[in-house]
Write a protein that holds these residues in place. Structure first.
Motif, PDB file in Angstrom:
ATOM      1  N   PHE A  65       0.827  -1.205   0.000  1.00 57.51           N
ATOM      2  CA  PHE A  65       0.000   0.000   0.000  1.00 57.51           C
ATOM      3  C   PHE A  65       0.867   1.262   0.000  1.00 57.51           C
ATOM      4  O   PHE A  65       1.786   1.401   0.810  1.00 57.51           O
ATOM      5  CB  PHE A  65      -0.881  -0.028   1.248  1.00 57.51           C
ATOM      6  CG  PHE A  65      -1.933   1.040   1.331  1.00 57.51           C
ATOM      7  CD1 PHE A  65      -3.220   0.792   0.896  1.00 57.51           C
ATOM      8  CD2 PHE A  65      -1.640   2.284   1.872  1.00 57.51           C
ATOM      9  CE1 PHE A  65      -4.206   1.764   0.995  1.00 57.51           C
ATOM     10  CE2 PHE A  65      -2.609   3.260   1.978  1.00 57.51           C
ATOM     11  CZ  PHE A  65      -3.897   3.002   1.530  1.00 57.51           C
ATOM     12  N   THR A  66       0.548   2.176  -0.914  1.00 56.15           N
ATOM     13  CA  THR A  66       1.261   3.452  -0.982  1.00 56.15           C
ATOM     14  C   THR A  66       0.250   4.586  -0.920  1.00 56.15           C
ATOM     15  O   THR A  66      -0.535   4.775  -1.863  1.00 56.15           O
ATOM     16  CB  THR A  66       2.080   3.575  -2.281  1.00 56.15           C
ATOM     17  OG1 THR A  66       2.957   2.452  -2.403  1.00 56.15           O
ATOM     18  CG2 THR A  66       2.908   4.855  -2.268  1.00 56.15           C
ATOM     19  N   PRO A  67       0.210   5.361   0.170  1.00 53.41           N
ATOM     20  CA  PRO A  67      -0.720   6.496   0.256  1.00 53.41           C
ATOM     21  C   PRO A  67      -0.483   7.485  -0.879  1.00 53.41           C
ATOM     22  O   PRO A  67       0.637   7.632  -1.373  1.00 53.41           O
ATOM     23  CB  PRO A  67      -0.379   7.122   1.618  1.00 53.41           C
ATOM     24  CG  PRO A  67       0.246   6.016   2.395  1.00 53.41           C
ATOM     25  CD  PRO A  67       1.000   5.189   1.402  1.00 53.41           C
ATOM     26  N   SER A  68      -1.533   8.180  -1.273  1.00 52.28           N
ATOM     27  CA  SER A  68      -1.441   9.098  -2.413  1.00 52.28           C
ATOM     28  C   SER A  68      -0.484  10.244  -2.154  1.00 52.28           C
ATOM     29  O   SER A  68       0.063  10.831  -3.098  1.00 52.28           O
ATOM     30  CB  SER A  68      -2.832   9.644  -2.745  1.00 52.28           C
ATOM     31  OG  SER A  68      -3.391  10.312  -1.619  1.00 52.28           O
ATOM     32  N   ALA A  96      -8.501   5.519   2.797  1.00 48.94           N
ATOM     33  CA  ALA A  96      -8.893   4.263   2.146  1.00 48.94           C
ATOM     34  C   ALA A  96      -9.960   3.532   2.949  1.00 48.94           C
ATOM     35  O   ALA A  96     -10.855   2.913   2.373  1.00 48.94           O
ATOM     36  CB  ALA A  96      -7.665   3.377   1.953  1.00 48.94           C
ATOM     37  N   MET A  97      -9.892   3.604   4.276  1.00 45.15           N
ATOM     38  CA  MET A  97     -10.929   2.986   5.098  1.00 45.15           C
ATOM     39  C   MET A  97     -12.290   3.604   4.814  1.00 45.15           C
ATOM     40  O   MET A  97     -13.315   2.923   4.849  1.00 45.15           O
ATOM     41  CB  MET A  97     -10.593   3.142   6.580  1.00 45.15           C
ATOM     42  CG  MET A  97      -9.766   2.016   7.171  1.00 45.15           C
ATOM     43  SD  MET A  97     -10.597   0.406   7.182  1.00 45.15           S
ATOM     44  CE  MET A  97     -12.043   0.753   8.185  1.00 45.15           C
ATOM     45  N   MET A 142      -7.372  -0.133  -0.586  1.00 44.02           N
ATOM     46  CA  MET A 142      -6.737   0.186  -1.863  1.00 44.02           C
ATOM     47  C   MET A 142      -6.424   1.669  -1.944  1.00 44.02           C
ATOM     48  O   MET A 142      -7.152   2.509  -1.397  1.00 44.02           O
ATOM     49  CB  MET A 142      -7.651  -0.220  -3.009  1.00 44.02           C
ATOM     50  CG  MET A 142      -7.168   0.170  -4.389  1.00 44.02           C
ATOM     51  SD  MET A 142      -8.365  -0.306  -5.664  1.00 44.02           S
ATOM     52  CE  MET A 142      -7.747   0.646  -7.050  1.00 44.02           C
ATOM     53  N   GLU A 143      -5.339   1.993  -2.605  1.00 42.99           N
ATOM     54  CA  GLU A 143      -4.990   3.391  -2.882  1.00 42.99           C
ATOM     55  C   GLU A 143      -4.280   3.455  -4.222  1.00 42.99           C
ATOM     56  O   GLU A 143      -3.533   2.528  -4.581  1.00 42.99           O
ATOM     57  CB  GLU A 143      -4.078   3.941  -1.786  1.00 42.99           C
ATOM     58  CG  GLU A 143      -3.818   5.440  -1.875  1.00 42.99           C
ATOM     59  CD  GLU A 143      -5.081   6.268  -1.702  1.00 42.99           C
ATOM     60  OE1 GLU A 143      -5.735   6.536  -2.732  1.00 42.99           O
ATOM     61  OE2 GLU A 143      -5.407   6.616  -0.563  1.00 42.99           O
ATOM     62  N   THR A 155      -2.480   0.171  -5.551  1.00 38.11           N
ATOM     63  CA  THR A 155      -1.808  -0.582  -4.500  1.00 38.11           C
ATOM     64  C   THR A 155      -2.816  -1.025  -3.446  1.00 38.11           C
ATOM     65  O   THR A 155      -3.909  -0.461  -3.345  1.00 38.11           O
ATOM     66  CB  THR A 155      -0.706   0.254  -3.832  1.00 38.11           C
ATOM     67  OG1 THR A 155      -1.308   1.313  -3.059  1.00 38.11           O
ATOM     68  CG2 THR A 155       0.231   0.869  -4.862  1.00 38.11           C
ATOM     69  N   ALA A 156      -2.436  -2.022  -2.639  1.00 40.80           N
ATOM     70  CA  ALA A 156      -3.376  -2.547  -1.648  1.00 40.80           C
ATOM     71  C   ALA A 156      -2.646  -3.113  -0.440  1.00 40.80           C
ATOM     72  O   ALA A 156      -1.469  -3.478  -0.507  1.00 40.80           O
ATOM     73  CB  ALA A 156      -4.257  -3.632  -2.268  1.00 40.80           C
TER      74      ALA A 156
END
Length: 257
Positions: A65-68, A96-97, A142-143, A155-156
């Motif tokens: 997972f990669t934050p925006s 994402a949550m 997901m992001e 990504t997830a």
């Protein structure tokens, strides 16, 4: 945690289990590791025929997972899991949550029972699968990360929670499993706030899984054949072997970056 899993069901079985409109063909995968492409399920903007529920579709994303808001993923930790207890508040997962909850189909997952470092013993790997021989759906987030040149990578991460009594003999964490009757509620990010689905992020029922001792073949992601799931005569559940049988650490992970 959940750092390795498998999806060996056919595309048709995955589509039926998750209520997908359609899904492209894909091979059985016996040893899925971080940074590799994984199959996930999301709600679409279209409604199912004859229903007011949204259609579900599948897509491939990078497991990690990669934050925006991350500028360079190479300088950011690899987030393959998100703790269910804190995901609603953590800066990395909070958006994402609320907006991008997903399902991750799996035939089972691998976990290692790790003894104390000074015990003279080594880790024991287990293949943990549903007792009914079918599949499960892990809760995920997901992001989409966008690079400065405009390219995008989906990504997830897989959500984990404290282990139930069965899993506690192997590890203190396990993936969050969403039951089929709760798929729609988990995926509904429009009507269901994170607090509304908090009751779903709990340990699985005690009788859902069985654990099978397997060899250290699974430790290397380069080993992708069905033999990684071959049972061995291992120690009793939650016990370990002597150090001279120690497996080597996994190498060769794939990257979408």
């Amino acid at each position: 945690m959940c750092g390795r899993y498998a999806l060996t069901a056919t595309p048709e079985d995955v589509a039926e289990f998750l209520g997908l409109v359609d899904t492209e063909g894909f091979p059985a995968r016996f040893n899925i590791g971080p940074t590799q492409p994984i199959l996930i399920v999301v709600s679409s903007d279209r409604q199912q025929k004859g229903s007011n529920l949204p259609e579900r579709r599948s897509l491939l994303v990078r497991w990690g997972f990669t934050p925006s808001w991350v500028k360079d993923p190479r300088d950011f930790p690899l987030l393959i899991n998100a703790r269910a207890e804190t995901a609603m508040e953590k800066a990395s997962f909070k958006a994402a949550m609320r907006h991008r909850r997903i399902l991750v189909p799996a035939s089972g997952f691998y976990e290692w029972h790790r003894p104390p470092k000074d015990s003279g013993e080594t880790s024991q790997a287990y293949w943990i699968r549903p007792r009914n021989g079918r599949m499960v759906a892990f809760a995920g987030l997901m992001e989409t990360w966008s690079s400065p040149d405009g390219s995008e990578v989906d990504t997830a991460a897989i959500l984990t929670t404290g282990s139930n009594t069965f899993m506690a003999s192997i590890h203190d964490r396990m993936p969050v499993v969403i039951r089929p009757e709760d798929f729609s509620r988990w995926l509904d990010c429009r009507a269901q706030e994170p607090r509304d689905v908090a009751d779903l992020m709990v340990p699985a029922n005690e009788d859902l899984f069985e654990a099978i001792a397997v060899s250290n073949l699974v430790n290397k992601v380069a080993n992708t054949g069905p033999d990684v799931q071959n049972p061995i005569i291992g120690p009793p559940l939650g016990r370990t072997r002597k150090r001279d049988d120690s497996p080597s650490p996994g190498k060769g992970q794939l990257s979408l970056f």
